[in-house]
Motif scaffolding. Structure first.
Motif, PDB file in Angstrom:
ATOM      1  N   GLN A   1     105.446  38.747 113.565  1.00 55.11           N
ATOM      2  CA  GLN A   1     104.142  37.759 113.112  1.00 55.11           C
ATOM      3  C   GLN A   1     104.043  36.839 114.172  1.00 55.11           C
TER       4      GLN A   1
ATOM      5  N   ASN B   1      96.213  30.357 117.253  1.00 56.04           N
ATOM      6  CA  ASN B   1      96.723  31.769 117.996  1.00 56.04           C
ATOM      7  C   ASN B   1      97.154  31.579 119.383  1.00 56.04           C
TER       8      ASN B   1
ATOM      9  N   ASN C   1     102.327  37.526 117.291  1.00 53.54           N
ATOM     10  CA  ASN C   1     100.878  38.528 117.284  1.00 53.54           C
ATOM     11  C   ASN C   1     101.456  40.009 117.624  1.00 53.54           C
TER      12      ASN C   1
ATOM     13  N   ARG D   1      98.601  31.338 122.842  1.00 51.85           N
ATOM     14  CA  ARG D   1      99.955  31.591 123.317  1.00 51.85           C
ATOM     15  C   ARG D   1     100.143  31.259 124.702  1.00 51.85           C
TER      16      ARG D   1
END
Length: 378
Positions: A103, A196, A106, A198
Motif C-alpha cells: 500500500q 503520493n 503504491n 515518491r
C-alpha cells in the motif's frame, strides 16, 4: 510430545547498548544496556503458542509473550470484512506487513511469503506489560542471501501511547531519499505537496544490487518527521536513518543509527544508535530465564529511563512541546499535573535570576558612570 521442540529456529535474542546524544538546544547524552528479541514472524506461534498448542516457550510464555495487539495498532495492512464474502481475507501479522508495504509503495513493491521473510526486532511483553519506543520489521530477500529489501519502522511515543509506521523503501511515499553505501541516491519527484509523491532513482532502477555475505553493506533513508514522539523535540525535523545489512548468520551484529536534522539549516539536533549481537545459542526457555534475571521488568525499566532523562532535559532548560494535535491520555494528564508546578517553579527561577542579573548589570553601569563623573570632576 510437542513436534516443534526439536526445530531449529531463526528467531533469537540480542544484547548490546543504546546511546542517545542531544546536541541542541542543550547537550545531553546517556548510554544503557539493552536487549531485543529478533523474531521470525512465522515462528512466533510455534514459540509462544496459539489455539492448537502451547509453544516451545511454555510455561515461561505465561510471563513472557508476544501480543499481536502491541503492534500495527492503527490497523495497518488490515482489510475490511466484506459482508458479501463468506471468508475473511488473511489477517495474520505477516499478511498485514506485506499488504501495508504494498500500500505504501503504491504496489511498486509487493513482497510475499514465497519471496521474503520478516524478522521483527522488538521487545516482547514481560509480566503482561510491553512498551517499544521503536520496533523494526526487516523484510529480507530469500533469494539474495537475506539482504534488506524494505524496513517498517514502528514508532511509539510517550506519554500519549500512540503509534506511527514508516515504510523504508525507495518506492515508499514516506521517503525523501534512499541510498546504499552512499550510492543509488533517490530524490523527491513531482509535487512536494502530493501525498503520493515518491522518490525516483537517479540514473538507475530501484532494484538494489546483490551483496556478498562476507561484506555487509548499509542502507540510508531520509524522510520528514510526521509523528510527535518526544515532548522535548519539535516537529520541524528530518530523519536520517542508517541500517547495516542483516546477514543470515546469527553471529552478525545488528546496527541502527537514527539522526534528527533541523529542517531550517540541516544541523544535527539528535542522534540515537544501538548495536546488538544475537546470542550464540538458539532461542530457548532457559535463555529467557537468564535474560529476565539480567534485565528484570525491562519494558517498565525503559519507561523509567525515558522519564528520568526527560527530567534532566527539563533541568537543562529544554522547552516542553505540547502534542501538536492536542492529544491526551490518562498518562499525559498525570504527567502534566506533575510537571505544571515544576514548570511554574522554573519560570519563577528564570525570572528571578534574570531580574537579579539585570539589576546587577544596572548597578554596574551606574557605578561605572559615577566613577567616570568623579574622574572628570577631579
Amino acid at each position: 510430545k510437542d513436534n516443534h521442540q526439536d526445530k531449529i529456529y531463526e528467531s533469537s535474542f540480542c544484547t548490546g547498548r543504546v546511546v542517545h546524544m542531544r546536541y541542541q538546544p542543550a547537550i545531553h547524552g546517556f548510554s544503557y544496556p539493552m536487549f531485543f528479541s529478533f523474531m521470525n514472524v512465522q515462528e512466533i506461534p510455534l514459540l509462544f503458542g496459539d489455539s492448537l498448542h502451547k509453544g516451545k516457550m511454555w510455561p515461561l510464555s505465561m510471563l513472557v509473550s508476544f501480543q499481536v495487539q502491541d503492534h500495527l495498532k492503527n490497523g495497518e495492512g488490515l482489510l475490511p470484512n466484506d459482508n458479501n464474502t463468506r471468508q475473511l481475507p488473511p489477517q495474520s501479522l505477516e499478511d498485514r506487513v506485506f499488504r501495508f508495504i504494498a500500500q505504501r509503495t503504491n504496489d511498486k513493491f509487493k513482497p510475499t511469503a514465497d519471496t521474503h521473510s520478516i524478522q521483527l526486532l522488538t521487545h516482547l511483553s514481560y509480566f503482561g506489560y510491553c512498551f517499544n519506543p521503536v520496533s523494526f520489521y526487516y523484510i529480507l530477500n530469500k533469494e539474495q542471501s537475506r539482504t534488506i529489501d524494505a524496513i517498517i519502522a514502528e514508532v511509539s511515543n510517550t506519554p500519549w501511547n500512540e503509534m506511527y509506521c514508516y515504510v523504508l523503501h525507495p518506492d515508499s511515499v514516506d521517503m525523501t531519499s534512499v541510498s546504499r553505501n552512499g550510492n543509488t541516491t533517490t530524490t523527491l519527484s513531482s509535487d512536494d505537496n502530493n501525498h503520493n509523491t515518491r522518490p525516483t532513482v537517479e540514473g538507475s532502477t530501484t532494484t538494489k544490487p546483490t551483496t556478498s555475505s562476507s561484506s555487509p553493506s548499509s542502507w540510508n533513508y531520509k524522510f520528514p518527521k510526521k509523528f510527535h514522539v518526544s515532548p522535548f523535540m519539535e516537529m520541524e525535523l528530518e530523519y536520517d536513518w542508517t541500517f547495516q545489512e542483516v546477514i543470515n548468520d546469527n553471529q552478525n551484529k545488528i546496527q541502527v543509527s537514527t539522526t534528527l536534522l533541523r529542517q531550517d539549516n540541516g544541523t544535527t539536533q539528535f542522534n540515537a544508535n544501538f548495536q546488538v549481537t544475537p546470542l550464540d545459542q538458539h532461542i530457548h526457555p532457559w535463555q529467557i530465564c537468564r535474560l529476565l534475571l539480567t534485565y528484570p521488568i525491562y519494558c517498565a525499566v525503559v519507561q523509567i529511563w525515558i522519564h528520568y532523562e526527560a527530567f534532566w532535559l527539563f533541568v537543562k532548560g529544554v522547552v516542553f512541546i505540547d502534542h501538536p494535535e492536542g492529544a491526551e491520555t490518562a498518562a499525559s494528564r498525570m504527567i502534566g499535573s506533575i510537571m505544571t508546578p515544576l514548570f511554574s517553579l522554573k519560570d519563577w527561577m528564570d525570572e528571578t535570576f534574570s531580574s537579579n542579573s539585570s539589576n546587577n548589570k544596572t548597578k554596574e553601569i551606574i557605578a561605572n558612570h559615577d566613577e567616570n563623573d568623579d574622574k572628570k570632576t577631579n
